[in-house]
Design an enzyme around this catalytic site. Structure first.
Site, PDB file in Angstrom:
ATOM      1  CG  HIS A 141      -1.670  -1.241   1.450  1.00  0.00           C
ATOM      2  ND1 HIS A 141      -2.887  -1.524   0.859  1.00  0.00           N
ATOM      3  CD2 HIS A 141      -1.343  -2.323   2.190  1.00  0.00           C
ATOM      4  CE1 HIS A 141      -3.288  -2.730   1.263  1.00  0.00           C
ATOM      5  NE2 HIS A 141      -2.362  -3.233   2.061  1.00  0.00           N
ATOM      6  CB  SER A 147      12.395  22.160 -16.348  1.00  0.00           C
ATOM      7  OG  SER A 147      11.630  23.349 -16.434  1.00  0.00           O
ATOM      8  CE  LYS A 161      11.620  19.237 -11.597  1.00  0.00           C
ATOM      9  NZ  LYS A 161      10.320  19.344 -12.246  1.00  0.00           N
ATOM     10  CD  GLU A 173       8.344  11.652 -15.809  1.00  0.00           C
ATOM     11  OE1 GLU A 173       7.821  12.198 -14.842  1.00  0.00           O
ATOM     12  OE2 GLU A 173       8.955  12.285 -16.694  1.00  0.00           O
TER      13      GLU A 173
END
Ligand code: ARG
Length: 504
Positions: free
Chosen positions: A202, A323, A329, A336
Protein backbone atom coordinates in the site's frame (compact mmCIF):
# COMPACT_ATOMS: atom_id res chain seq x y z
CA UNK A 1 12.79 -27.01 -17.07
CA UNK A 2 11.49 -28.60 -20.22
CA UNK A 3 8.36 -27.02 -21.61
CA UNK A 4 5.39 -29.33 -22.02
CA UNK A 5 4.96 -30.45 -25.59
CA UNK A 6 1.80 -29.27 -27.21
CA UNK A 7 -0.32 -32.14 -28.33
CA UNK A 8 -1.67 -32.16 -31.82
CA UNK A 9 -2.04 -35.41 -33.74
CA UNK A 10 -1.97 -33.92 -37.23
CA UNK A 11 0.70 -31.29 -37.31
CA UNK A 12 3.90 -33.14 -36.48
CA UNK A 13 6.51 -33.19 -39.19
CA UNK A 14 7.60 -36.79 -39.89
CA UNK A 15 11.18 -37.40 -38.78
CA UNK A 16 12.29 -38.96 -42.05
CA UNK A 17 11.22 -38.54 -45.64
CA UNK A 18 7.64 -37.48 -45.64
CA UNK A 19 4.92 -39.78 -46.72
CA UNK A 20 2.07 -37.73 -45.30
CA UNK A 21 -1.45 -38.32 -46.50
CA UNK A 22 -1.30 -35.72 -49.22
CA UNK A 23 -2.20 -35.87 -52.89
CA UNK A 24 0.51 -37.56 -54.90
CA UNK A 25 -0.82 -37.04 -58.40
CA UNK A 26 2.12 -36.57 -60.68
CA UNK A 27 2.34 -33.59 -62.93
CA UNK A 28 1.71 -34.10 -66.60
CA UNK A 29 5.15 -35.00 -67.68
CA UNK A 30 8.03 -37.32 -67.08
CA UNK A 31 10.83 -34.81 -67.04
CA UNK A 32 9.46 -33.49 -63.80
CA UNK A 33 8.09 -30.13 -64.75
CA UNK A 34 4.73 -28.87 -65.81
CA UNK A 35 6.58 -28.04 -68.98
CA UNK A 36 6.85 -24.90 -71.02
CA UNK A 37 3.95 -23.08 -72.49
CA UNK A 38 4.48 -19.47 -73.33
CA UNK A 39 1.49 -17.33 -72.52
CA UNK A 40 0.82 -13.94 -73.93
CA UNK A 41 -1.03 -12.13 -71.22
CA UNK A 42 -3.53 -9.68 -72.55
CA UNK A 43 -3.67 -6.55 -70.46
CA UNK A 44 -7.02 -5.50 -69.11
CA UNK A 45 -8.03 -2.06 -67.93
CA UNK A 46 -6.56 -2.86 -64.54
CA UNK A 47 -3.24 -2.92 -66.37
CA UNK A 48 -0.26 -4.44 -64.63
CA UNK A 49 -2.13 -5.81 -61.66
CA UNK A 50 -1.27 -9.42 -61.01
CA UNK A 51 -4.95 -10.02 -60.43
CA UNK A 52 -6.14 -7.73 -63.24
CA UNK A 53 -7.50 -10.31 -65.70
CA UNK A 54 -11.12 -10.18 -64.72
CA UNK A 55 -11.26 -6.42 -64.28
CA UNK A 56 -12.70 -4.08 -66.87
CA UNK A 57 -12.08 -0.92 -64.91
CA UNK A 58 -8.82 0.52 -63.65
CA UNK A 59 -8.28 1.04 -59.93
CA UNK A 60 -9.18 4.41 -58.47
CA UNK A 61 -5.89 6.02 -57.37
CA UNK A 62 -7.46 6.70 -53.97
CA UNK A 63 -8.17 3.00 -53.66
CA UNK A 64 -4.54 2.23 -54.42
CA UNK A 65 -3.42 4.63 -51.75
CA UNK A 66 -5.97 3.39 -49.25
CA UNK A 67 -5.28 -0.27 -49.72
CA UNK A 68 -1.52 -0.37 -50.07
CA UNK A 69 0.51 -2.08 -47.39
CA UNK A 70 3.95 -1.77 -48.92
CA UNK A 71 4.65 1.24 -46.71
CA UNK A 72 4.74 -1.09 -43.71
CA UNK A 73 4.89 -4.69 -44.91
CA UNK A 74 8.16 -4.00 -46.76
CA UNK A 75 9.58 -4.89 -43.38
CA UNK A 76 8.79 -8.52 -44.27
CA UNK A 77 11.04 -8.61 -47.35
CA UNK A 78 13.55 -11.06 -45.90
CA UNK A 79 10.86 -13.46 -44.75
CA UNK A 80 8.98 -13.09 -48.04
CA UNK A 81 12.07 -13.99 -50.05
CA UNK A 82 13.02 -16.85 -47.76
CA UNK A 83 9.48 -18.23 -47.97
CA UNK A 84 9.47 -17.99 -51.76
CA UNK A 85 12.82 -19.74 -52.05
CA UNK A 86 11.59 -22.61 -49.88
CA UNK A 87 8.38 -22.78 -51.92
CA UNK A 88 10.34 -22.94 -55.20
CA UNK A 89 12.66 -25.65 -53.87
CA UNK A 90 9.69 -27.67 -52.72
CA UNK A 91 8.01 -27.25 -56.13
CA UNK A 92 11.17 -28.60 -57.73
CA UNK A 93 11.30 -31.52 -55.34
CA UNK A 94 7.79 -32.61 -56.23
CA UNK A 95 8.45 -32.06 -59.93
CA UNK A 96 6.27 -29.04 -60.51
CA UNK A 97 9.35 -26.98 -61.39
CA UNK A 98 12.59 -28.23 -62.88
CA UNK A 99 15.73 -27.93 -60.82
CA UNK A 100 16.96 -25.23 -63.21
CA UNK A 101 13.77 -23.24 -62.84
CA UNK A 102 13.97 -23.41 -59.06
CA UNK A 103 17.59 -22.34 -59.20
CA UNK A 104 16.80 -19.41 -61.47
CA UNK A 105 14.05 -18.35 -59.06
CA UNK A 106 16.24 -18.70 -55.95
CA UNK A 107 19.16 -16.87 -57.56
CA UNK A 108 16.86 -14.13 -58.82
CA UNK A 109 15.44 -13.75 -55.31
CA UNK A 110 18.94 -13.59 -53.83
CA UNK A 111 19.70 -10.71 -56.19
CA UNK A 112 16.52 -8.92 -55.13
CA UNK A 113 17.38 -9.46 -51.48
CA UNK A 114 20.83 -7.95 -51.98
CA UNK A 115 19.36 -4.95 -53.76
CA UNK A 116 16.71 -4.35 -51.11
CA UNK A 117 19.37 -4.51 -48.40
CA UNK A 118 21.59 -2.13 -50.33
CA UNK A 119 18.68 0.31 -50.70
CA UNK A 120 18.52 -0.18 -54.48
CA UNK A 121 14.90 -1.17 -54.69
CA UNK A 122 12.01 0.96 -55.75
CA UNK A 123 8.64 0.63 -54.09
CA UNK A 124 5.34 1.72 -55.55
CA UNK A 125 1.86 1.68 -54.07
CA UNK A 126 0.63 0.40 -57.42
CA UNK A 127 2.08 -2.97 -56.49
CA UNK A 128 0.17 -3.06 -53.18
CA UNK A 129 2.38 -5.13 -50.96
CA UNK A 130 5.77 -6.76 -50.48
CA UNK A 131 4.65 -10.01 -52.08
CA UNK A 132 3.71 -8.31 -55.36
CA UNK A 133 6.88 -6.24 -55.35
CA UNK A 134 9.17 -9.21 -55.02
CA UNK A 135 7.27 -11.33 -57.53
CA UNK A 136 7.02 -8.57 -60.12
CA UNK A 137 10.71 -7.79 -59.79
CA UNK A 138 11.55 -11.47 -60.12
CA UNK A 139 9.58 -11.65 -63.37
CA UNK A 140 11.35 -8.52 -64.61
CA UNK A 141 14.67 -10.16 -63.90
CA UNK A 142 14.23 -13.78 -64.94
CA UNK A 143 11.25 -13.64 -67.26
CA UNK A 144 8.58 -16.32 -67.63
CA UNK A 145 10.10 -18.71 -65.09
CA UNK A 146 9.32 -16.09 -62.48
CA UNK A 147 5.67 -16.37 -63.47
CA UNK A 148 5.66 -19.93 -62.10
CA UNK A 149 6.64 -19.03 -58.54
CA UNK A 150 3.10 -18.40 -57.33
CA UNK A 151 2.04 -21.94 -58.32
CA UNK A 152 0.12 -23.67 -55.56
CA UNK A 153 0.07 -20.75 -53.18
CA UNK A 154 -1.93 -17.59 -52.55
CA UNK A 155 -1.00 -14.32 -50.96
CA UNK A 156 -3.21 -15.41 -48.09
CA UNK A 157 -0.96 -18.26 -47.04
CA UNK A 158 2.09 -16.31 -48.15
CA UNK A 159 1.46 -13.34 -45.90
CA UNK A 160 0.67 -15.60 -42.98
CA UNK A 161 3.94 -17.50 -43.56
CA UNK A 162 5.98 -14.30 -43.83
CA UNK A 163 4.41 -12.91 -40.70
CA UNK A 164 4.99 -16.10 -38.72
CA UNK A 165 8.63 -16.11 -39.79
CA UNK A 166 8.90 -12.46 -38.75
CA UNK A 167 7.26 -13.02 -35.37
CA UNK A 168 9.48 -16.06 -34.79
CA UNK A 169 12.58 -13.88 -35.36
CA UNK A 170 11.08 -11.12 -33.23
CA UNK A 171 10.50 -13.57 -30.36
CA UNK A 172 14.17 -14.56 -30.50
CA UNK A 173 15.26 -10.90 -30.45
CA UNK A 174 12.90 -10.19 -27.59
CA UNK A 175 14.34 -13.11 -25.66
CA UNK A 176 17.87 -11.75 -25.89
CA UNK A 177 16.74 -8.24 -24.88
CA UNK A 178 14.98 -9.69 -21.84
CA UNK A 179 18.04 -11.72 -20.98
CA UNK A 180 20.21 -8.62 -21.25
CA UNK A 181 17.97 -6.81 -18.79
CA UNK A 182 17.97 -9.77 -16.41
CA UNK A 183 21.76 -9.71 -16.56
CA UNK A 184 21.78 -6.02 -15.69
CA UNK A 185 19.74 -6.71 -12.54
CA UNK A 186 21.74 -9.83 -11.60
CA UNK A 187 24.96 -7.93 -12.29
CA UNK A 188 24.32 -5.46 -9.49
CA UNK A 189 23.23 -7.97 -6.84
CA UNK A 190 26.70 -8.46 -5.35
CA UNK A 191 27.62 -4.81 -5.00
CA UNK A 192 24.22 -4.00 -3.47
CA UNK A 193 24.11 -7.15 -1.36
CA UNK A 194 24.37 -5.48 2.05
CA UNK A 195 21.95 -2.66 1.27
CA UNK A 196 18.60 -3.00 3.02
CA UNK A 197 15.57 -1.21 1.65
CA UNK A 198 12.11 -0.87 3.07
CA UNK A 199 9.64 -3.12 1.32
CA UNK A 200 6.18 -1.63 0.85
CA UNK A 201 2.58 -2.68 0.78
CA UNK A 202 0.00 0.00 0.00
CA UNK A 203 3.05 2.28 -0.52
CA UNK A 204 3.52 2.13 3.27
CA UNK A 205 6.70 0.81 4.82
CA UNK A 206 6.12 -2.86 5.60
CA UNK A 207 9.12 -5.15 6.09
CA UNK A 208 12.83 -4.90 5.28
CA UNK A 209 14.07 -6.31 1.98
CA UNK A 210 17.62 -6.76 0.72
CA UNK A 211 18.30 -4.66 -2.39
CA UNK A 212 19.23 -7.76 -4.44
CA UNK A 213 15.88 -9.26 -3.46
CA UNK A 214 14.31 -6.32 -5.27
CA UNK A 215 16.56 -6.87 -8.28
CA UNK A 216 15.77 -10.58 -8.44
CA UNK A 217 12.08 -9.80 -8.23
CA UNK A 218 12.39 -8.21 -11.66
CA UNK A 219 14.59 -11.04 -12.90
CA UNK A 220 11.71 -13.40 -12.05
CA UNK A 221 9.14 -11.30 -13.87
CA UNK A 222 11.27 -11.17 -16.99
CA UNK A 223 11.91 -14.91 -16.70
CA UNK A 224 8.16 -15.50 -16.93
CA UNK A 225 8.05 -13.18 -19.92
CA UNK A 226 10.70 -15.28 -21.63
CA UNK A 227 8.85 -18.47 -20.81
CA UNK A 228 5.61 -17.01 -22.19
CA UNK A 229 7.38 -16.04 -25.40
CA UNK A 230 8.91 -19.50 -25.73
CA UNK A 231 5.44 -20.95 -25.43
CA UNK A 232 4.04 -18.52 -28.00
CA UNK A 233 6.93 -19.45 -30.31
CA UNK A 234 5.75 -23.06 -30.44
CA UNK A 235 2.39 -22.12 -31.93
CA UNK A 236 3.90 -19.42 -34.14
CA UNK A 237 6.32 -21.98 -35.53
CA UNK A 238 3.69 -23.62 -37.72
CA UNK A 239 3.69 -23.64 -41.51
CA UNK A 240 0.78 -21.90 -43.19
CA UNK A 241 2.02 -22.18 -46.76
CA UNK A 242 0.07 -24.67 -48.83
CA UNK A 243 -3.27 -23.61 -47.43
CA UNK A 244 -3.31 -21.49 -50.60
CA UNK A 245 -6.34 -19.18 -50.69
CA UNK A 246 -8.36 -21.11 -48.11
CA UNK A 247 -9.03 -24.66 -49.26
CA UNK A 248 -5.62 -26.04 -50.24
CA UNK A 249 -4.45 -26.68 -53.77
CA UNK A 250 -4.73 -29.29 -56.50
CA UNK A 251 -1.03 -28.84 -57.28
CA UNK A 252 0.77 -31.83 -55.71
CA UNK A 253 2.82 -29.83 -53.22
CA UNK A 254 4.70 -31.26 -50.22
CA UNK A 255 4.01 -29.00 -47.27
CA UNK A 256 6.16 -31.07 -44.96
CA UNK A 257 9.14 -30.38 -47.19
CA UNK A 258 8.42 -26.63 -47.13
CA UNK A 259 8.16 -26.80 -43.34
CA UNK A 260 11.55 -28.49 -43.11
CA UNK A 261 13.14 -25.90 -45.36
CA UNK A 262 11.73 -23.05 -43.28
CA UNK A 263 12.47 -24.79 -39.99
CA UNK A 264 8.85 -24.82 -38.94
CA UNK A 265 8.12 -27.43 -36.31
CA UNK A 266 4.60 -28.12 -37.46
CA UNK A 267 2.35 -27.94 -40.48
CA UNK A 268 -1.05 -26.35 -40.02
CA UNK A 269 -3.59 -29.15 -40.39
CA UNK A 270 -6.58 -27.18 -41.61
CA UNK A 271 -6.27 -24.80 -44.53
CA UNK A 272 -9.40 -22.88 -43.58
CA UNK A 273 -8.20 -22.40 -40.04
CA UNK A 274 -4.72 -21.22 -40.87
CA UNK A 275 -5.96 -18.73 -43.47
CA UNK A 276 -7.81 -16.89 -40.77
CA UNK A 277 -5.54 -17.64 -37.80
CA UNK A 278 -3.82 -14.66 -36.24
CA UNK A 279 -3.58 -16.15 -32.76
CA UNK A 280 0.21 -16.01 -32.96
CA UNK A 281 0.10 -12.23 -33.51
CA UNK A 282 -2.34 -11.78 -30.63
CA UNK A 283 -0.31 -13.97 -28.32
CA UNK A 284 2.93 -12.27 -29.22
CA UNK A 285 1.46 -8.84 -28.64
CA UNK A 286 -0.04 -10.01 -25.35
CA UNK A 287 3.43 -11.19 -24.31
CA UNK A 288 4.77 -7.75 -25.26
CA UNK A 289 2.02 -6.03 -23.29
CA UNK A 290 2.89 -8.03 -20.17
CA UNK A 291 6.57 -7.11 -20.58
CA UNK A 292 5.52 -3.47 -20.89
CA UNK A 293 3.43 -3.82 -17.73
CA UNK A 294 6.45 -5.20 -15.87
CA UNK A 295 8.61 -2.39 -17.15
CA UNK A 296 6.01 0.16 -16.11
CA UNK A 297 6.02 -1.12 -12.53
CA UNK A 298 9.79 -0.90 -12.40
CA UNK A 299 9.75 2.57 -13.98
CA UNK A 300 7.11 3.82 -11.57
CA UNK A 301 9.06 2.43 -8.61
CA UNK A 302 12.30 4.11 -9.64
CA UNK A 303 10.54 7.39 -10.46
CA UNK A 304 9.29 7.43 -6.88
CA UNK A 305 12.65 6.31 -5.51
CA UNK A 306 14.42 9.13 -7.35
CA UNK A 307 12.30 11.88 -5.77
CA UNK A 308 13.75 14.18 -3.11
CA UNK A 309 11.15 12.73 -0.75
CA UNK A 310 12.35 9.14 -1.18
CA UNK A 311 15.93 9.81 -2.27
CA UNK A 312 16.74 6.10 -2.62
CA UNK A 313 18.33 6.19 -6.04
CA UNK A 314 20.36 8.43 -8.31
CA UNK A 315 19.51 8.00 -11.95
CA UNK A 316 22.18 8.42 -14.61
CA UNK A 317 21.83 11.94 -16.03
CA UNK A 318 22.22 10.67 -19.57
CA UNK A 319 18.70 9.26 -19.23
CA UNK A 320 17.15 12.39 -17.70
CA UNK A 321 16.16 15.73 -19.17
CA UNK A 322 15.77 19.24 -17.83
CA UNK A 323 13.04 21.83 -17.70
CA UNK A 324 12.79 24.78 -20.07
CA UNK A 325 11.71 27.07 -17.25
CA UNK A 326 12.99 25.57 -13.97
CA UNK A 327 16.77 25.55 -14.13
CA UNK A 328 17.22 23.15 -11.22
CA UNK A 329 15.16 20.28 -12.66
CA UNK A 330 16.58 16.85 -13.58
CA UNK A 331 13.57 14.81 -14.62
CA UNK A 332 13.30 11.01 -14.98
CA UNK A 333 11.85 11.24 -18.49
CA UNK A 334 13.13 7.91 -19.74
CA UNK A 335 11.33 6.10 -16.94
CA UNK A 336 8.20 8.16 -17.49
CA UNK A 337 8.23 7.35 -21.18
CA UNK A 338 8.74 3.66 -20.56
CA UNK A 339 5.75 3.82 -18.22
CA UNK A 340 3.80 5.92 -20.73
CA UNK A 341 4.56 3.77 -23.75
CA UNK A 342 2.99 0.82 -21.98
CA UNK A 343 -0.31 2.46 -22.88
CA UNK A 344 0.36 2.26 -26.59
CA UNK A 345 1.45 -1.38 -26.38
CA UNK A 346 -1.80 -2.22 -24.60
CA UNK A 347 -3.52 -0.18 -27.33
CA UNK A 348 -1.80 -2.31 -29.98
CA UNK A 349 -3.10 -5.46 -28.33
CA UNK A 350 -6.57 -3.95 -28.17
CA UNK A 351 -6.39 -3.06 -31.87
CA UNK A 352 -5.59 -6.65 -32.78
CA UNK A 353 -8.26 -8.12 -30.53
CA UNK A 354 -10.90 -5.89 -32.06
CA UNK A 355 -9.57 -6.46 -35.58
CA UNK A 356 -10.21 -10.21 -35.52
CA UNK A 357 -13.45 -10.10 -33.58
CA UNK A 358 -16.31 -11.58 -35.57
CA UNK A 359 -14.30 -11.89 -38.79
CA UNK A 360 -15.80 -14.48 -41.07
CA UNK A 361 -13.65 -17.38 -42.26
CA UNK A 362 -11.29 -17.31 -43.96
CA UNK A 363 -9.06 -14.49 -45.24
CA UNK A 364 -10.46 -10.96 -45.19
CA UNK A 365 -8.53 -7.89 -46.14
CA UNK A 366 -9.03 -6.58 -42.60
CA UNK A 367 -6.17 -8.89 -41.71
CA UNK A 368 -3.74 -6.63 -43.50
CA UNK A 369 -4.21 -4.29 -40.53
CA UNK A 370 -2.57 -6.84 -38.23
CA UNK A 371 0.98 -5.80 -38.97
CA UNK A 372 1.27 -2.22 -37.78
CA UNK A 373 0.19 -2.91 -34.18
CA UNK A 374 2.57 -5.86 -33.92
CA UNK A 375 5.47 -3.89 -35.39
CA UNK A 376 4.69 -0.94 -33.14
CA UNK A 377 4.46 -3.03 -29.99
CA UNK A 378 7.69 -4.82 -30.85
CA UNK A 379 9.59 -1.61 -31.60
CA UNK A 380 8.32 0.08 -28.47
CA UNK A 381 9.10 -2.78 -26.11
CA UNK A 382 12.49 -3.47 -27.74
CA UNK A 383 13.63 0.12 -27.28
CA UNK A 384 12.31 0.19 -23.71
CA UNK A 385 14.13 -3.02 -22.77
CA UNK A 386 17.36 -1.90 -24.35
CA UNK A 387 17.40 1.44 -22.51
CA UNK A 388 16.16 -0.09 -19.27
CA UNK A 389 19.19 -2.39 -19.12
CA UNK A 390 21.63 0.53 -19.21
CA UNK A 391 19.56 2.48 -16.72
CA UNK A 392 19.65 -0.49 -14.33
CA UNK A 393 23.42 -0.88 -14.75
CA UNK A 394 24.24 2.78 -14.13
CA UNK A 395 21.83 3.92 -11.39
CA UNK A 396 23.30 4.27 -7.88
CA UNK A 397 21.59 3.54 -4.58
CA UNK A 398 21.81 6.42 -2.08
CA UNK A 399 22.82 4.15 0.75
CA UNK A 400 23.25 6.82 3.38
CA UNK A 401 19.86 8.37 2.84
CA UNK A 402 18.27 4.91 2.85
CA UNK A 403 20.05 3.88 6.06
CA UNK A 404 19.25 7.05 7.92
CA UNK A 405 15.53 6.30 7.79
CA UNK A 406 15.65 2.53 7.88
CA UNK A 407 14.56 2.25 11.50
CA UNK A 408 11.51 4.35 10.78
CA UNK A 409 8.23 2.59 10.10
CA UNK A 410 8.69 -0.40 12.43
CA UNK A 411 9.87 -2.75 9.71
CA UNK A 412 10.84 -5.24 12.45
CA UNK A 413 7.33 -5.48 13.97
CA UNK A 414 6.28 -8.62 12.08
CA UNK A 415 9.42 -10.60 12.88
CA UNK A 416 9.07 -9.50 16.51
CA UNK A 417 5.53 -10.88 16.49
CA UNK A 418 6.84 -14.12 15.00
CA UNK A 419 9.48 -14.27 17.76
CA UNK A 420 6.61 -14.25 20.28
CA UNK A 421 4.70 -16.89 18.31
CA UNK A 422 7.78 -19.11 18.39
CA UNK A 423 7.74 -18.74 22.21
CA UNK A 424 4.23 -20.20 22.27
CA UNK A 425 2.00 -17.11 22.14
CA UNK A 426 -0.95 -17.50 19.73
CA UNK A 427 -0.60 -15.34 16.60
CA UNK A 428 -3.64 -13.15 17.26
CA UNK A 429 -2.51 -12.50 20.87
CA UNK A 430 1.04 -11.70 19.75
CA UNK A 431 -0.32 -9.39 17.03
CA UNK A 432 -2.22 -7.38 19.67
CA UNK A 433 0.77 -7.21 22.01
CA UNK A 434 3.14 -5.95 19.32
CA UNK A 435 0.53 -3.50 18.09
CA UNK A 436 0.31 -1.93 21.55
CA UNK A 437 4.11 -1.81 21.88
CA UNK A 438 4.44 -0.16 18.45
CA UNK A 439 1.82 2.41 19.47
CA UNK A 440 3.73 3.20 22.62
CA UNK A 441 7.05 3.54 20.72
CA UNK A 442 5.35 5.68 18.06
CA UNK A 443 3.99 8.04 20.69
CA UNK A 444 7.53 8.59 21.90
CA UNK A 445 9.05 8.68 18.42
CA UNK A 446 11.47 5.81 19.08
CA UNK A 447 12.04 2.40 17.47
CA UNK A 448 10.92 -0.82 19.21
CA UNK A 449 14.52 -1.61 20.14
CA UNK A 450 14.63 1.48 22.36
CA UNK A 451 11.64 0.54 24.52
CA UNK A 452 12.65 -0.42 28.08
CA UNK A 453 12.41 -4.10 29.05
CA UNK A 454 9.62 -3.38 31.58
CA UNK A 455 7.31 -2.38 28.74
CA UNK A 456 7.83 -5.72 27.01
CA UNK A 457 7.37 -7.53 30.32
CA UNK A 458 4.12 -5.66 30.92
CA UNK A 459 2.79 -7.46 27.83
CA UNK A 460 4.41 -10.82 28.67
CA UNK A 461 6.45 -11.30 31.84
CA UNK A 462 8.46 -14.12 30.27
CA UNK A 463 10.15 -11.73 27.81
CA UNK A 464 13.78 -11.19 28.81
CA UNK A 465 16.83 -9.36 27.45
CA UNK A 466 17.06 -11.71 24.49
CA UNK A 467 14.32 -9.64 22.86
CA UNK A 468 16.92 -7.00 21.95
CA UNK A 469 18.79 -9.62 19.91
CA UNK A 470 15.95 -9.83 17.43
CA UNK A 471 14.82 -6.20 17.26
CA UNK A 472 16.04 -3.78 14.62
CA UNK A 473 15.82 -3.97 10.85
CA UNK A 474 19.05 -5.85 10.17
CA UNK A 475 18.18 -8.51 12.74
CA UNK A 476 14.71 -8.81 11.26
CA UNK A 477 16.29 -9.65 7.88
CA UNK A 478 18.39 -12.35 9.53
CA UNK A 479 15.33 -13.93 11.08
CA UNK A 480 13.69 -14.78 7.76
CA UNK A 481 14.07 -18.40 6.74
CA UNK A 482 11.35 -19.43 4.31
CA UNK A 483 12.34 -20.41 0.79
CA UNK A 484 12.17 -17.37 -1.49
CA UNK A 485 12.34 -14.94 1.44
CA UNK A 486 14.68 -12.01 1.76
CA UNK A 487 17.05 -13.67 4.27
CA UNK A 488 20.66 -13.18 3.20
CA UNK A 489 21.31 -16.90 2.69
CA UNK A 490 18.13 -17.28 0.63
CA UNK A 491 19.02 -14.30 -1.54
CA UNK A 492 22.60 -15.51 -1.91
CA UNK A 493 21.31 -18.87 -3.11
CA UNK A 494 19.02 -17.19 -5.63
CA UNK A 495 21.80 -14.95 -6.95
CA UNK A 496 24.20 -17.86 -7.34
CA UNK A 497 21.58 -19.97 -9.07
CA UNK A 498 20.75 -17.19 -11.51
CA UNK A 499 24.40 -16.52 -12.20
CA UNK A 500 24.95 -20.19 -13.01
CA UNK A 501 21.93 -20.32 -15.27
CA UNK A 502 22.37 -17.17 -17.29
CA UNK A 503 25.58 -16.84 -19.19
CA UNK A 504 27.42 -13.55 -18.85
N1 ARG B 1 -1.26 -7.40 -48.29
C1 ARG B 1 -2.13 -8.44 -47.92
C2 ARG B 1 -2.17 -8.62 -46.41
O1 ARG B 1 -1.29 -8.18 -45.74
C3 ARG B 1 -1.68 -9.71 -48.55
C4 ARG B 1 -2.80 -10.69 -48.77
C5 ARG B 1 -3.72 -10.17 -49.81
N2 ARG B 1 -4.70 -11.14 -50.16
C6 ARG B 1 -5.79 -10.84 -50.84
N3 ARG B 1 -6.62 -11.78 -51.08
N4 ARG B 1 -6.02 -9.61 -51.25
O2 ARG B 1 -3.07 -9.20 -45.86
Amino acid sequence: MEMRKIFHPLTEIPKRQASPPVATVNPQKDEGSFGERKTVSKQSQAANKAWGGVFEEAADPRMEKFSESISFDRRLYRQDIRGSQAHAKMLAKVGVLTADEAKAICDGLDGILADIEAGNFEYSIKLEDIHMHVEKELINRIGDTGRKLHTGRSRNDQVSTDFRLWVRDAIDKMDSLLKNLQKAFIGRCDEDFDCILPGFTHTQRAQPVLAPHYWLCYVEKFARDRERLADCRKRTNTLSLGAAALAGTSIPIDRFETARLLEFERVAANSLDVSSDRDFALEFTFCLAVIAEHLSTWAEEWILWSTCEFNFIKLPQKFCTGSSIMPQKVNPDLLELIRGKTARVIGDLQTLMVLVKGLLLAYNRDLQEDKTPVFDAFDTVSASLDLAADMVRDAKLNREAINERLEKGYLDATTFMEFLIKRGIPQRTAHGMVGRLVRSAMNRGIPLAELPLQEFQAEDPSIDDSVYEILGVRKAIDAFQSYGSTAANQVRYQIDTWKKNIEF
